[in-house]
Design an enzyme around this catalytic site. Structure first.
Site, PDB file in Angstrom:
ATOM      1  N   GLY A  36      -9.201 -15.139  14.647  1.00 17.19           N
ATOM      2  CA  GLY A  36      -9.358 -16.509  14.167  1.00 17.19           C
ATOM      3  C   GLY A  36      -8.424 -16.838  13.014  1.00 17.19           C
ATOM      4  N   LEU A  38      -6.385 -19.432  13.046  1.00 16.95           N
ATOM      5  CA  LEU A  38      -5.217 -19.428  13.922  1.00 16.95           C
ATOM      6  C   LEU A  38      -3.989 -20.099  13.311  1.00 16.95           C
ATOM      7  CD1 LEU A  38      -6.976 -20.283  17.310  1.00 16.95           C
ATOM      8  CD2 LEU A  38      -6.585 -18.053  16.267  1.00 16.95           C
ATOM      9  N   HIS A  39      -2.850 -19.564  13.683  1.00 20.88           N
ATOM     10  CA  HIS A  39      -1.558 -20.135  13.280  1.00 20.88           C
ATOM     11  C   HIS A  39      -0.642 -20.140  14.516  1.00 20.88           C
ATOM     12  CE1 HIS A  39      -0.296 -15.954  13.291  1.00 20.88           C
ATOM     13  NE2 HIS A  39      -1.254 -15.662  12.410  1.00 20.88           N
ATOM     14  N   GLY A  41       1.635 -18.223  15.459  1.00 23.83           N
ATOM     15  CA  GLY A  41       1.785 -16.927  16.133  1.00 23.83           C
ATOM     16  C   GLY A  41       0.734 -16.802  17.218  1.00 23.83           C
ATOM     17  N   HIS A  42      -0.517 -17.131  16.876  1.00 24.94           N
ATOM     18  CA  HIS A  42      -1.601 -17.076  17.859  1.00 24.94           C
ATOM     19  C   HIS A  42      -1.357 -18.083  18.995  1.00 24.94           C
ATOM     20  CE1 HIS A  42      -3.957 -15.790  14.133  1.00 24.94           C
ATOM     21  NE2 HIS A  42      -4.142 -14.777  14.948  1.00 24.94           N
ATOM     22  N   ASP A 155       2.378  -6.976  15.283  1.00 27.28           N
ATOM     23  CA  ASP A 155       1.565  -5.776  15.107  1.00 27.28           C
ATOM     24  C   ASP A 155       2.043  -4.737  16.126  1.00 27.28           C
ATOM     25  OD1 ASP A 155      -0.759  -6.877  13.243  1.00 27.28           O
ATOM     26  OD2 ASP A 155      -0.285  -8.406  14.711  1.00 27.28           O
ATOM     27  N   MET A 189       4.276 -15.049  10.409  1.00 29.75           N
ATOM     28  CA  MET A 189       2.999 -15.760  10.243  1.00 29.75           C
ATOM     29  C   MET A 189       1.848 -14.771  10.323  1.00 29.75           C
ATOM     30  SD  MET A 189       3.373 -19.380  12.073  1.00 29.75           S
ATOM     31  CE  MET A 189       4.694 -20.472  11.598  1.00 29.75           C
ATOM     32  N   SER A 191      -2.667 -14.587   9.274  1.00 31.59           N
ATOM     33  CA  SER A 191      -3.827 -15.229   8.642  1.00 31.59           C
ATOM     34  C   SER A 191      -3.917 -14.808   7.179  1.00 31.59           C
ATOM     35  CB  SER A 191      -5.110 -14.830   9.374  1.00 31.59           C
ATOM     36  OG  SER A 191      -4.967 -15.070  10.755  1.00 31.59           O
TER      37      SER A 191
END
Ligand code: AMP
Length: 293
Positions: A36, A38-39, A41-42, A155, A189, A191
């Site tokens: 969650g 979210l940006h 990237g998500h 990641d 980006m 969170s």
């Protein structure tokens, strides 16, 4: 399809049954697991899934078992309303948002154990982190049963370990990796960027800048990794906002084995790319990033 028609589901039986019915009718299911806040990237992952699959499910779950003692589980940024509104604009159909007790009942006693790969890089500084990640991802895979799941290359180690878990445990799901989405100044980006103070935010792009500089030096091939590392660590440690460097590693992209010498690497029969990955602390915020050559 009306892009606003998202279904928010909190319990396992409902999402499981809905997806099973869709699959029975031949729908290809895409899945994007997130924590969650979210940006872009998500949303890049979600939009790719929407493009490539018939139905996309997004999960929002801050997974307690991947946080160590003293880490930021309690303070991890949350904004469910905003997340729902962002997802509703992507074309995804389901948002699975279970409660903690839904995922981990009182009697929860089983977990995935990641061996060597979970103990290097981030795993060395966050013991048990990748066991927690793989356990929740495997649970989510079993709950959603997607055909394809999308993960970010930001990641890199997580993506690598999940691909290995899928291979090792014979999980019938395709894993797709998606490029890192960055702010204009290069900062990946995340969170967690929300934690940065104004001055820390201004200084945070030092991580990507240092990785890019290290990549450029590596491509010249006439300099040792030891020297590149020393220059990179100096660059990072000279920045007033960098509190510490957890690691700055050169690794084989296809094995995550450490690369100690470029000479041997380029002379040998290694055909795979070089990953330069790092984790630093800017104030109390831990940031990770990587580049691939
Ligand atoms: P998180 O919510 O941080 O657990 O991330 C959920 C998924 O989004 C993971 O697969 C991440 O690798 C991916 N992700 C996070 N940040 C980015 C980014 N800046 N660019 C691309 N993917 C990202």
């Amino acid at each position: 399809m009306d892009k606003k028609q998202i279904k928010i589901i909190k319990d396992i039986e409902t999402i499981h049954a809905e997806i099973a019915a869709l699959k029975k009718n031949g729908a290809k299911i895409g899945f994007v697991p997130t924590m969650g806040f979210l940006h872009k990237g998500h949303t890049s992952l979600i939009e790719r899934s929407v493009k490539e699959c018939d139905v996309t499910a997004v999960s929002i779950f801050i997974n307690p078992i991947q946080f160590g003692r003293g880490e930021d589980f309690d303070s991890y940024p949350r904004n469910t309303q905003r997340d729902k509104s962002i997802i509703s604009k992507t074309g995804a159909r389901y948002v699975f948002m279970p409660e903690q007790k839904t995922m981990y009942g009182d009697d929860f006693k089983t977990s995935v154990s990641v061996k060597k790969l979970g103990k290097i890089m981030c795993g060395r500084h966050r013991p048990g982190h990748f066991d927690g990640v793989c356990t929740v991802v495997l649970k989510l895979f079993n709950i959603i049963s997607p055909d394809i799941a999308y993960f970010g290359r930001k990641d890199f180690q997580q993506l690598f370990i999940i691909k290995k878990m899928v291979e090792d445990l014979n999980i019938n799901i395709k894993i797709k990796d998606c490029p890192t989405v960055r702010e204009e100044d290069g900062l990946a980006m995340s969170s967690r960027n929300r934690y940065l103070s104004e001055i820390e935010r201004k200084n945070a792009p030092i991580l990507f800048k240092t990785l890019q500089t290290a990549a450029a030096m590596t491509e010249r091939k006439n300099i040792s990794i030891k020297r590149i590392k020393s220059i990179s660590l100096k660059m990072l440690n000279c920045n007033p906002c960098v509190k510490s460097v957890d690691y700055f590693d050169f690794r084989n992209c296809e094995t995550l084995d450490e690369i100690k010498s470029l000479g041997n690497y380029f002379k040998g029969d290694a055909r795979s790319g070089i990953l330069i990955a790092a984790a630093i602390r800017i104030g109390s915020t831990r940031l990770i990033d990587n580049v691939v050559i």
